[in-house]
Design a protein around this motif. Structure first.
Motif, PDB file in Angstrom:
ATOM      1  N   LEU A  12      -3.004  -5.529   9.310  1.00 36.95           N
ATOM      2  CA  LEU A  12      -4.400  -5.244   9.613  1.00 36.95           C
ATOM      3  C   LEU A  12      -5.292  -5.465   8.387  1.00 36.95           C
ATOM      4  CD1 LEU A  12      -6.541  -4.040  11.616  1.00 36.95           C
ATOM      5  CD2 LEU A  12      -5.938  -1.807  10.667  1.00 36.95           C
ATOM      6  N   LEU A  13      -4.766  -5.128   7.217  1.00 39.47           N
ATOM      7  CA  LEU A  13      -5.549  -5.215   5.979  1.00 39.47           C
ATOM      8  C   LEU A  13      -5.310  -6.503   5.196  1.00 39.47           C
ATOM      9  CD1 LEU A  13      -4.988  -1.546   4.806  1.00 39.47           C
ATOM     10  CD2 LEU A  13      -7.072  -2.486   5.816  1.00 39.47           C
ATOM     11  N   ALA A  14      -4.574  -7.446   5.778  1.00 41.97           N
ATOM     12  CA  ALA A  14      -4.203  -8.672   5.053  1.00 41.97           C
ATOM     13  C   ALA A  14      -5.414  -9.455   4.551  1.00 41.97           C
ATOM     14  CB  ALA A  14      -3.336  -9.560   5.942  1.00 41.97           C
ATOM     15  N   SER A  15      -6.517  -9.414   5.261  1.00 40.67           N
ATOM     16  CA  SER A  15      -7.697 -10.180   4.851  1.00 40.67           C
ATOM     17  C   SER A  15      -8.598  -9.394   3.894  1.00 40.67           C
ATOM     18  CB  SER A  15      -8.502 -10.602   6.083  1.00 40.67           C
ATOM     19  OG  SER A  15      -8.964  -9.446   6.762  1.00 40.67           O
ATOM     20  N   THR A  16      -8.167  -8.202   3.513  1.00 44.43           N
ATOM     21  CA  THR A  16      -8.931  -7.381   2.579  1.00 44.43           C
ATOM     22  C   THR A  16      -8.196  -7.356   1.235  1.00 44.43           C
ATOM     23  OG1 THR A  16      -7.790  -5.273   2.978  1.00 44.43           O
ATOM     24  CG2 THR A  16      -9.538  -5.898   4.545  1.00 44.43           C
ATOM     25  N   PRO A  17      -8.827  -6.863   0.191  1.00 44.62           N
ATOM     26  CA  PRO A  17      -8.131  -6.781  -1.108  1.00 44.62           C
ATOM     27  C   PRO A  17      -7.150  -5.613  -1.225  1.00 44.62           C
ATOM     28  CG  PRO A  17     -10.432  -6.128  -1.347  1.00 44.62           C
ATOM     29  CD  PRO A  17     -10.256  -6.562   0.072  1.00 44.62           C
ATOM     30  N   TRP A  18      -7.030  -4.741  -0.221  1.00 45.46           N
ATOM     31  CA  TRP A  18      -6.236  -3.523  -0.331  1.00 45.46           C
ATOM     32  C   TRP A  18      -4.748  -3.775  -0.523  1.00 45.46           C
ATOM     33  CZ3 TRP A  18      -8.367   0.556  -1.956  1.00 45.46           C
ATOM     34  CH2 TRP A  18      -9.691   0.858  -1.633  1.00 45.46           C
ATOM     35  N   VAL A  19      -4.187  -4.743   0.167  1.00 44.82           N
ATOM     36  CA  VAL A  19      -2.742  -4.976   0.059  1.00 44.82           C
ATOM     37  C   VAL A  19      -2.400  -5.466  -1.347  1.00 44.82           C
ATOM     38  CG1 VAL A  19      -0.795  -6.345   0.904  1.00 44.82           C
ATOM     39  CG2 VAL A  19      -2.453  -5.394   2.523  1.00 44.82           C
ATOM     40  N   GLU A  20      -3.132  -6.455  -1.823  1.00 44.28           N
ATOM     41  CA  GLU A  20      -2.867  -6.989  -3.169  1.00 44.28           C
ATOM     42  C   GLU A  20      -3.124  -5.927  -4.240  1.00 44.28           C
ATOM     43  OE1 GLU A  20      -4.349 -10.556  -6.145  1.00 44.28           O
ATOM     44  OE2 GLU A  20      -4.781 -10.702  -4.004  1.00 44.28           O
ATOM     45  N   ARG A  21      -4.189  -5.152  -4.063  1.00 43.97           N
ATOM     46  CA  ARG A  21      -4.505  -4.117  -5.050  1.00 43.97           C
ATOM     47  C   ARG A  21      -3.409  -3.041  -5.094  1.00 43.97           C
ATOM     48  NH1 ARG A  21      -4.643  -2.151  -9.066  1.00 43.97           N
ATOM     49  NH2 ARG A  21      -6.016  -0.500  -9.756  1.00 43.97           N
ATOM     50  N   SER A  22      -2.899  -2.660  -3.910  1.00 39.47           N
ATOM     51  CA  SER A  22      -1.828  -1.650  -3.892  1.00 39.47           C
ATOM     52  C   SER A  22      -0.556  -2.202  -4.530  1.00 39.47           C
ATOM     53  CB  SER A  22      -1.565  -1.145  -2.474  1.00 39.47           C
ATOM     54  OG  SER A  22      -1.120  -2.171  -1.634  1.00 39.47           O
ATOM     55  N   GLU A  23      -0.302  -3.495  -4.385  1.00 37.86           N
ATOM     56  CA  GLU A  23       0.876  -4.103  -5.025  1.00 37.86           C
ATOM     57  C   GLU A  23       0.717  -4.127  -6.540  1.00 37.86           C
ATOM     58  OE1 GLU A  23       1.055  -7.852  -2.997  1.00 37.86           O
ATOM     59  OE2 GLU A  23       2.137  -6.996  -1.286  1.00 37.86           O
ATOM     60  N   ASP A  24      -0.489  -4.447  -7.020  1.00 37.54           N
ATOM     61  CA  ASP A  24      -0.743  -4.422  -8.470  1.00 37.54           C
ATOM     62  C   ASP A  24      -0.545  -3.008  -9.030  1.00 37.54           C
ATOM     63  OD1 ASP A  24      -1.376  -7.108  -8.474  1.00 37.54           O
ATOM     64  OD2 ASP A  24      -3.541  -6.784  -8.450  1.00 37.54           O
ATOM     65  N   PHE A  25      -1.076  -2.042  -8.317  1.00 40.77           N
ATOM     66  CA  PHE A  25      -0.962  -0.656  -8.753  1.00 40.77           C
ATOM     67  C   PHE A  25       0.501  -0.206  -8.754  1.00 40.77           C
ATOM     68  CE2 PHE A  25      -1.226   3.952  -8.184  1.00 40.77           C
ATOM     69  CZ  PHE A  25      -2.150   4.289  -9.160  1.00 40.77           C
ATOM     70  N   ALA A  26       1.246  -0.640  -7.753  1.00 39.62           N
ATOM     71  CA  ALA A  26       2.669  -0.274  -7.653  1.00 39.62           C
ATOM     72  C   ALA A  26       3.470  -0.824  -8.829  1.00 39.62           C
ATOM     73  CB  ALA A  26       3.242  -0.787  -6.335  1.00 39.62           C
ATOM     74  N   ARG A  27       3.091  -1.983  -9.348  1.00 43.18           N
ATOM     75  CA  ARG A  27       3.776  -2.527 -10.526  1.00 43.18           C
ATOM     76  C   ARG A  27       3.661  -1.554 -11.702  1.00 43.18           C
ATOM     77  NH1 ARG A  27       1.301  -6.967  -8.727  1.00 43.18           N
ATOM     78  NH2 ARG A  27       2.548  -8.693  -7.999  1.00 43.18           N
ATOM     79  N   ALA A  28       2.497  -0.947 -11.838  1.00 48.63           N
ATOM     80  CA  ALA A  28       2.299   0.021 -12.923  1.00 48.63           C
ATOM     81  C   ALA A  28       3.222   1.231 -12.733  1.00 48.63           C
ATOM     82  CB  ALA A  28       0.833   0.457 -12.977  1.00 48.63           C
ATOM     83  N   LEU A  29       3.438   1.646 -11.492  1.00 45.78           N
ATOM     84  CA  LEU A  29       4.362   2.763 -11.235  1.00 45.78           C
ATOM     85  C   LEU A  29       5.777   2.411 -11.669  1.00 45.78           C
ATOM     86  CD1 LEU A  29       3.329   4.022  -7.682  1.00 45.78           C
ATOM     87  CD2 LEU A  29       3.218   5.303  -9.816  1.00 45.78           C
ATOM     88  N   ARG A  30       6.179   1.168 -11.442  1.00 46.96           N
ATOM     89  CA  ARG A  30       7.552   0.744 -11.757  1.00 46.96           C
ATOM     90  C   ARG A  30       7.780   0.567 -13.259  1.00 46.96           C
ATOM     91  NH1 ARG A  30       6.826  -2.585  -6.954  1.00 46.96           N
ATOM     92  NH2 ARG A  30       6.272  -4.327  -8.287  1.00 46.96           N
ATOM     93  N   ARG A  31       6.737   0.638 -14.064  1.00 48.39           N
ATOM     94  CA  ARG A  31       6.900   0.461 -15.514  1.00 48.39           C
ATOM     95  C   ARG A  31       7.389   1.722 -16.220  1.00 48.39           C
ATOM     96  NH1 ARG A  31       1.552  -2.241 -15.465  1.00 48.39           N
ATOM     97  NH2 ARG A  31       2.018  -4.383 -14.905  1.00 48.39           N
TER      98      ARG A  31
END
Length: 196
Positions: A12-31
């Protein structure tokens, strides 16, 4: 929200920046460098139990123990199990390589929360925040993801699901560690095994 609902939300959110932004943020969690080094903190009135459970699940499913959070509580009962008895004194022990993930569902973080976050930042912890557009908390965070209350069709709970799911996904940009490279090398050197 189960995995199927999260996948539908991502579509549903694929055309919005939310999916990519949540993936970027998740990378920070994995650090976060070591298991137990990801501390999860809410407000005195709203502890992020739901997100803690989802991150713990993602840690198990993905084989990334650093994602299993330490839920830091404002007033843990003394008779609670050990993993639910971690209090604010844990933040005083925060060091470089550890991450303090702050979840604030209110519009503004209370002053005691901001003070604790600032203290953890001064001792070297990486500060991440998930909030509803709190400028004070965002200014203390190394990375933040904010959802204004009117950002339909995404809810604050939905954003937490996007972030926790993304945290457990394989990172295509991550370089394999020494053990992974050694394991692959040994597989190549030993060659295929032939059954008798």
């Amino acid at each position: 929200m189960d995995a199927q609902h999260v996948m539908l939300l991502r579509e549903l959110l694929a055309s919005t920046p939310w999916v990519e932004r949540s993936e970027d943020f998740a990378r920070a969690l994995r650090r976060t460098r070591s298991p137990g080094g990801l501390m999860l903190l809410g407000t005195p009135d709203d502890e992020p139990w739901h997100l803690a459970a989802h991150l713990d699940d993602e840690a198990r499913y993905s084989g990334l123990p650093v994602l299993s959070p330490t839920l830091v509580r404002w007033q843990p009962p003394p008779d609670a199990p050990a993993h639910l008895r971690v209090g604010l004194d844990r933040l005083a022990e925060a060091r470089r390589g550890e991450t303090l993930f702050v979840v604030n569902a209110a519009e503004e973080a209370p002053v005691p929360l901001l003070e604790r976050v600032d203290d953890a930042r001064r001792t070297g912890a990486t500060i991440l925040s998930l909030d509803q557009g709190d400028p004070e908390l965002t200014s203390l965070a190394h990375d933040s993801i904010s959802l204004r209350p009117q950002a339909a069709p995404l809810t604050f709970e939905g954003l937490q699901h996007l972030v926790s799911t993304a945290a457990g996904q394989a990172d295509p940009d991550r370089k394999p560690g020494f053990r992974e490279r050694l394991s692959r090398f040994l597989d190549v050197v030993s060659g295929p095994r032939i059954a008798d």
